[in-house]
Design an enzyme around this catalytic site. Structure first.
Site, PDB file in Angstrom:
ATOM      1  N   ARG A 104       0.876  -1.178   0.000  1.00 53.76           N
ATOM      2  CA  ARG A 104       0.000   0.000   0.000  1.00 53.76           C
ATOM      3  C   ARG A 104       0.911   1.224   0.000  1.00 53.76           C
ATOM      4  O   ARG A 104       1.688   1.427   0.941  1.00 53.76           O
ATOM      5  CB  ARG A 104      -0.919   0.000   1.224  1.00 53.76           C
ATOM      6  CG  ARG A 104      -1.727   1.266   1.343  1.00 53.76           C
ATOM      7  CD  ARG A 104      -2.871   1.172   2.323  1.00 53.76           C
ATOM      8  NE  ARG A 104      -3.986   0.443   1.755  1.00 53.76           N
ATOM      9  CZ  ARG A 104      -5.238   0.502   2.215  1.00 53.76           C
ATOM     10  NH1 ARG A 104      -5.542   1.260   3.252  1.00 53.76           N
ATOM     11  NH2 ARG A 104      -6.207  -0.189   1.640  1.00 53.76           N
ATOM     12  N   HIS A 131      -7.147   0.926  -6.706  1.00 53.99           N
ATOM     13  CA  HIS A 131      -7.386   0.031  -5.556  1.00 53.99           C
ATOM     14  C   HIS A 131      -8.028  -1.253  -6.104  1.00 53.99           C
ATOM     15  O   HIS A 131      -9.208  -1.531  -5.860  1.00 53.99           O
ATOM     16  CB  HIS A 131      -8.294   0.730  -4.547  1.00 53.99           C
ATOM     17  CG  HIS A 131      -8.352   0.077  -3.204  1.00 53.99           C
ATOM     18  ND1 HIS A 131      -7.560  -1.021  -2.865  1.00 53.99           N
ATOM     19  CD2 HIS A 131      -9.095   0.354  -2.101  1.00 53.99           C
ATOM     20  CE1 HIS A 131      -7.828  -1.364  -1.616  1.00 53.99           C
ATOM     21  NE2 HIS A 131      -8.756  -0.557  -1.131  1.00 53.99           N
ATOM     22  N   GLN A 134     -10.004  -3.934  -3.912  1.00 60.72           N
ATOM     23  CA  GLN A 134     -11.346  -3.518  -3.493  1.00 60.72           C
ATOM     24  C   GLN A 134     -12.398  -3.957  -4.508  1.00 60.72           C
ATOM     25  O   GLN A 134     -13.478  -4.428  -4.160  1.00 60.72           O
ATOM     26  CB  GLN A 134     -11.375  -1.986  -3.343  1.00 60.72           C
ATOM     27  CG  GLN A 134     -12.709  -1.453  -2.889  1.00 60.72           C
ATOM     28  CD  GLN A 134     -13.062  -1.908  -1.487  1.00 60.72           C
ATOM     29  OE1 GLN A 134     -12.255  -1.782  -0.576  1.00 60.72           O
ATOM     30  NE2 GLN A 134     -14.266  -2.440  -1.290  1.00 60.72           N
ATOM     31  N   ASP A 219     -17.397   7.106  -2.112  1.00 60.23           N
ATOM     32  CA  ASP A 219     -16.199   6.949  -1.286  1.00 60.23           C
ATOM     33  C   ASP A 219     -15.985   8.282  -0.567  1.00 60.23           C
ATOM     34  O   ASP A 219     -16.631   9.293  -0.899  1.00 60.23           O
ATOM     35  CB  ASP A 219     -15.000   6.587  -2.199  1.00 60.23           C
ATOM     36  CG  ASP A 219     -13.718   6.268  -1.432  1.00 60.23           C
ATOM     37  OD1 ASP A 219     -13.782   6.059  -0.202  1.00 60.23           O
ATOM     38  OD2 ASP A 219     -12.646   6.240  -2.067  1.00 60.23           O
ATOM     39  N   CYS A 259     -16.481   1.439  -0.167  1.00 64.26           N
ATOM     40  CA  CYS A 259     -15.327   0.609   0.206  1.00 64.26           C
ATOM     41  C   CYS A 259     -15.003   0.691   1.691  1.00 64.26           C
ATOM     42  O   CYS A 259     -14.348  -0.196   2.223  1.00 64.26           O
ATOM     43  CB  CYS A 259     -14.112   1.002  -0.629  1.00 64.26           C
ATOM     44  SG  CYS A 259     -13.558   2.694  -0.347  1.00 64.26           S
ATOM     45  N   ARG A 287     -13.599  -8.896   0.991  1.00 66.67           N
ATOM     46  CA  ARG A 287     -12.167  -8.623   0.823  1.00 66.67           C
ATOM     47  C   ARG A 287     -11.377  -9.881   1.176  1.00 66.67           C
ATOM     48  O   ARG A 287     -10.408 -10.251   0.517  1.00 66.67           O
ATOM     49  CB  ARG A 287     -11.723  -7.450   1.720  1.00 66.67           C
ATOM     50  CG  ARG A 287     -12.397  -6.114   1.431  1.00 66.67           C
ATOM     51  CD  ARG A 287     -12.007  -5.567   0.063  1.00 66.67           C
ATOM     52  NE  ARG A 287     -10.584  -5.470  -0.087  1.00 66.67           N
ATOM     53  CZ  ARG A 287      -9.832  -4.448   0.371  1.00 66.67           C
ATOM     54  NH1 ARG A 287     -10.394  -3.423   0.969  1.00 66.67           N
ATOM     55  NH2 ARG A 287      -8.516  -4.435   0.191  1.00 66.67           N
TER      56      ARG A 287
END
Ligand code: CP
Ligand code: NVA
Length: 308
Positions: A104, A131, A134, A219, A259, A287
């Site tokens: 990340r 991402h 996700q 988001d 998310c 996830r």
């Protein structure tokens, strides 16, 4: 042989992604039944995280443990990356010791450079640009809740950010339409949009984007690293909250996705995220299952003789 990496959804073909999500659904059922399945015994996953994480870290570590492997988590304080050791050197060294590296990072170029010099698969666990993990969970969640996503319409309401870019790539790979409503100046990257062709449309009108949509997704308005812009962003995004009125414009069976982490009262009304159309908790749980399928795909693909 060069390892397969997962830096964006485009690293896998549509067929591979669809197989991977079918496998995620199987792995979820196996987990529910309490079956032990440990194809990654004696395998090690290193995680290099420059930013905070709840879901991504916990799901990768728990998933690797379910599959029989072990994980090590490295924050910027833990390695010499934070003290100026080159990314290329770190990649060459770590990839001689572990089997997969999950990163990340702020700059997407960091994971690209790392992957170039890594002898083992590198997974993008979020950058400022994408991402992809996700979206594996998000598409799995839609399929489980409503069936195939091909030909459906999703509405992205809010910031044209990293998660939005991965929704654009998902629309390409899974064959659905994506309406994106952002304030002026917060549109997704024009190259990412252009590459998607006619499956993506841009507007500044959330109502237009949400009308008839099968999925409404949003988001945070200020992503990690944008904390200093927060005051300005709250002003600029006024009118972009996903509320019940907006959900009423969508298809009656539409689902709401986020998310997480979510900021109730800003990008989403509590009545929506905590209401009957919200699938955010399944999305978060998936996830775990989708990334287990990803780790299996990268490290113990079917037919390799490495399973069980
Ligand atoms: N959605 C997501 O990636 O959450 P975390 O930042 O908690 O990992
Ligand atoms: N766009 C958000 C996603 C968090 C999972 C961020 O980058 O902070």
């Amino acid at each position: 042989m060069k390892p397969r990496h997962f830096l964006t959804l485009l690293d896998l073909s549509s067929v591979e992604l669809e197989q991977l999500l079918r496998r995620a659904i199987d792995l979820k059922a196996m987990h529910r039944r309490g079956e032990t399945y440990t194809p990654l015994r004696q395998r090690t996953m290193a995680m290099i995280f420059e930013k905070s994480s709840t879901r991504t870290r916990v799901s990768f570590e728990a998933g690797m443990s379910h599959l029989g492997g072990s994980s090590l988590f490295l924050s910027p304080r833990d390695t010499h990356l934070g003290r100026g050791e080159p990314i290329e050197d770190t990649a060459r060294v770590m990839s001689r010791m572990v089997d997969v590296i999950v990163i990340r990072a702020f700059e997407h170029d960091m994971v690209v450079r790392f992957a170039e010099f890594s002898l083992v698969p590198v997974v993008n666990a979020l950058t400022d640009r994408y991402h992809p993990c996700q979206l594996l969970a998000d598409i799995q969640t839609y399929i489980e809740a409503r069936g195939p996503i091909k030909g459906r319409t999703a509405a992205w309401i809010g910031d044209g950010n990293n998660v939005c870019h991965s929704w654009i790539n998902a629309a390409r790979r899974f064959g659905f339409n994506l309406n994106i409503a952002t304030p002026a100046g917060y549109e997704p990257d024009s190259e990412v949009v252009a590459a998607a062709g006619s499956c993506v449309t841009l507007t500044h009108d959330p109502k237009l984007a949400a009308s008839g949509a099968d999925i409404v997704v949003t988001d945070t308005w200020a992503s990690m690293g944008q904390e200093s812009e927060k005051t300005q962003r709250l002003k600029d995004f006024s009118g972009y909250m996903v509320d019940s009125r907006l959900m009423h414009l969508a298809h009656k069976d539409a689902v709401f996705m986020h998310c997480l982490p979510a900021y109730r009262g800003y990008e989403v009304d509590p009545a929506v995220i905590d209401g009957p159309q919200s699938v955010v908790w399944d999305e978060a749980e998936n996830r775990l299952h989708a990334q287990k399928a990803l780790l299996e795909f990268l490290l113990a693909p079917a037919g390799s003789g490495q399973k069980r």
